[in-house]
Design an enzyme around this catalytic site. Structure first.
Site, PDB file in Angstrom:
ATOM      1  N   TYR A  52       0.835  -1.196   0.000  1.00 45.52           N
ATOM      2  CA  TYR A  52       0.000   0.000   0.000  1.00 45.52           C
ATOM      3  C   TYR A  52       0.877   1.256   0.000  1.00 45.52           C
ATOM      4  CZ  TYR A  52      -4.130  -2.859   1.066  1.00 45.52           C
ATOM      5  OH  TYR A  52      -5.153  -3.778   1.025  1.00 45.52           O
ATOM      6  N   SER A 220     -13.789  -3.405  -0.297  1.00 42.32           N
ATOM      7  CA  SER A 220     -14.556  -2.617  -1.280  1.00 42.32           C
ATOM      8  C   SER A 220     -16.065  -2.759  -1.064  1.00 42.32           C
ATOM      9  CB  SER A 220     -14.185  -3.007  -2.711  1.00 42.32           C
ATOM     10  OG  SER A 220     -12.923  -2.492  -3.059  1.00 42.32           O
TER      11      SER A 220
END
Length: 310
Positions: A52, A220
């Site tokens: 990330y 998500s």
């Protein structure tokens, strides 16, 4: 905020998690505000990955902004992931890579231990014995306390379990009202000609996880599909948003709470992984932690997203 004992661990976990994959360009103050807003909402579980931001950057930014002392560190759960190599890209579950990745995460996060380490995406060249050796050494040294996977099928998990003796406590999978094949497949089983009856994961990953005490972590939760935009407020989903807005008005919550509550209402005791960097959206989403959607409302949302219910 609902908390529950996370099977296979000593962690009492919230059913809403804050993912931190987008904080690399945020200021220290913005990161602190985001994290503290989550804490105020009852979220004490934070999801990272070595990739990330690139090369542990988001992990490092989290540590730089928060400056956690030992007591503060003990009050939160830090989860990170390993296995994706951005040069290529390719996947690497070798002993050497997993050990190197964890060492990098420990340094970036300025901590002595990772609460949960997930294998980020399946490695086609996985050698389960190497994964098992890495997990055993990381656990024995106290550097990682629990292990899991992400985006894995039932058979991929079974393959790992031939060698891995540590419990696999989580499987992080994409899930939202509009992207719910792990649920839709079960409902549409044996429905000839229905696209949602297609089995893409080896069959029944959600039921498999429930049977094996593996907590599903839904990533998500607001995405319409695979990174193709948020469905909330989108003109692509007018029928769904009409139902979401009506239920939001009924329960006096934001639409994000309805989207969150649709996942937390499921009896699998799933965790919702938020990816937002907007503090208000964290607060709004957290209100879905214990939202008492009825069975009829849950299925109405499911149908409004375009899924068939016989």
């Amino acid at each position: 905020m609902k908390h529950f004992p996370l099977p296979g661990t000593e962690i009492t976990a919230p059913n809403v998690v804050l993912g931190l994959m987008r904080i690399n360009d945020k200021s220290d103050e913005e990161i602190r505000t985001l994290v503290n807003t989550a804490r105020d909402a009852g979220i004490d579980f934070f999801d990272h990955a070595d990739i990330y931001g690139g090369d542990h950057l988001c992990e490092r930014r989290f540590a730089e902004a928060m400056h956690l002392n030992a007591n503060e560190r003990s009050e939160i759960t830090i989860q990170t992931k390993a296995g994706i190599v951005t040069d290529g890209p390719y996947f690497d579950y070798s002993y050497e890579h997993l050990i190197e990745s964890v060492e990098g995460s420990l340094k970036a996060l300025r901590t002595d231990y990772i609460d949960i380490l997930l294998l980020h995406r399946p490695d086609a060249l996985v050698e389960p014995d190497e994964v098992a050796r890495a997990f055993d050494d990381l656990h024995a040294s106290g550097k990682v306390r629990a292990f899991g996977v992400s985006n894995h099928t039932p058979r991929q998990i079974d393959l790992l379990k031939r060698s891995v003796t540590r419990p696999l406590v989580a499987n992080q999978l994409q899930l939202s009202i509009t992207h719910s094949p792990i649920i839709a497949q079960g409902i549409a089983a044996n429905m000839s000609g229905e696209e949602q009856s297609s089995v893409l994961d080896g069959g029944g990953i959600l039921d498999y996880c429930r049977l094996n005490d593996i907590t599903v972590q839904a990533w998500s939760p607001f995405q319409g599909g695979f990174f193709d935009g948020v469905f909330l407020g989108s003109d692509k989903y007018p029928e769904l948003n009409a139902v979401v807005d009506r239920l939001a008005a009924k329960y006096d919550v934001a639409p994000e709470a309805i989207a969150t509550g649709w996942i937390t209402r499921h009896p699998a005791n799933m965790q919702v992984v938020l990816g937002t960097t907007t503090p208000q959206r964290v607060t709004d989403s957290a209100e879905g932690s214990e939202l008492p959607l009825t069975r009829a409302e849950w299925y109405e949302l499911f149908r409004a997203a375009g899924h068939r219910v016989p």
